[in-house]
Design a protein around this motif. Sequence first.
Motif, mmCIF file in Angstrom:
data_model
loop_
_atom_site.group_PDB
_atom_site.id
_atom_site.type_symbol
_atom_site.label_atom_id
_atom_site.label_comp_id
_atom_site.label_asym_id
_atom_site.label_seq_id
_atom_site.Cartn_x
_atom_site.Cartn_y
_atom_site.Cartn_z
ATOM 1 N N GLY A 190 0.814 -1.219 0.000
ATOM 2 C CA GLY A 190 0.000 0.000 0.000
ATOM 3 C C GLY A 190 0.842 1.261 0.000
ATOM 4 N N VAL A 191 1.887 1.281 0.819
ATOM 5 C CA VAL A 191 2.782 2.440 0.867
ATOM 6 C C VAL A 191 3.525 2.582 -0.457
ATOM 7 N N PHE A 192 3.967 1.468 -1.027
ATOM 8 C CA PHE A 192 4.681 1.484 -2.305
ATOM 9 C C PHE A 192 3.785 2.043 -3.413
ATOM 10 N N LEU A 193 2.537 1.565 -3.489
ATOM 11 C CA LEU A 193 1.611 2.047 -4.521
ATOM 12 C C LEU A 193 1.296 3.527 -4.328
ATOM 13 N N ALA A 194 1.131 3.963 -3.084
ATOM 14 C CA ALA A 194 0.858 5.379 -2.816
ATOM 15 C C ALA A 194 2.050 6.244 -3.212
#
Length: 146
Positions: free
Chosen positions: A60-64
């Motif tokens: 999730g952090v990577f995609l954001a």
Amino acid sequence: MSGPHLYDEGPEPLHTGTPKNGNRLILGVFGGTAVLAVAMVFALPLVKGGGDEQAREVTGVFLAALAAGDTETAGDLLCQAERDAGDVADVLPAYEHPGTGEVVGVEEGRLADQESREVRVRWDDGAEATLTVVLEDGPRICGTSD
């Protein structure tokens, strides 16, 4: 000592009682420390979350970060093998997709030499990809398959 004394008996030695044994206190401190250490080992997964939760979170952090154009954060979340593959600016386009990505599932990874998770991601347009997350000094993104 000679001289006038306040009392007729003279001064008394200060330490006349039987010494107390401090073994109970020492054993209590060491025993309490050991119990606390064991409790922390069992409590750590509850605080950090299991492998699936960590994989969801890092994805999730990577995609954001990718969506925000934050290549520094996204690059920091790549595994060492991906960072060694070339410049981060050259590696990240393989992970980019138009729209917003959402984690839709996590499965046990297929890597034989390392603990991993396969994280399924779905974008707004319905396209899906699977990101491999490995445990390497924390969870790290280490490959994608469309």
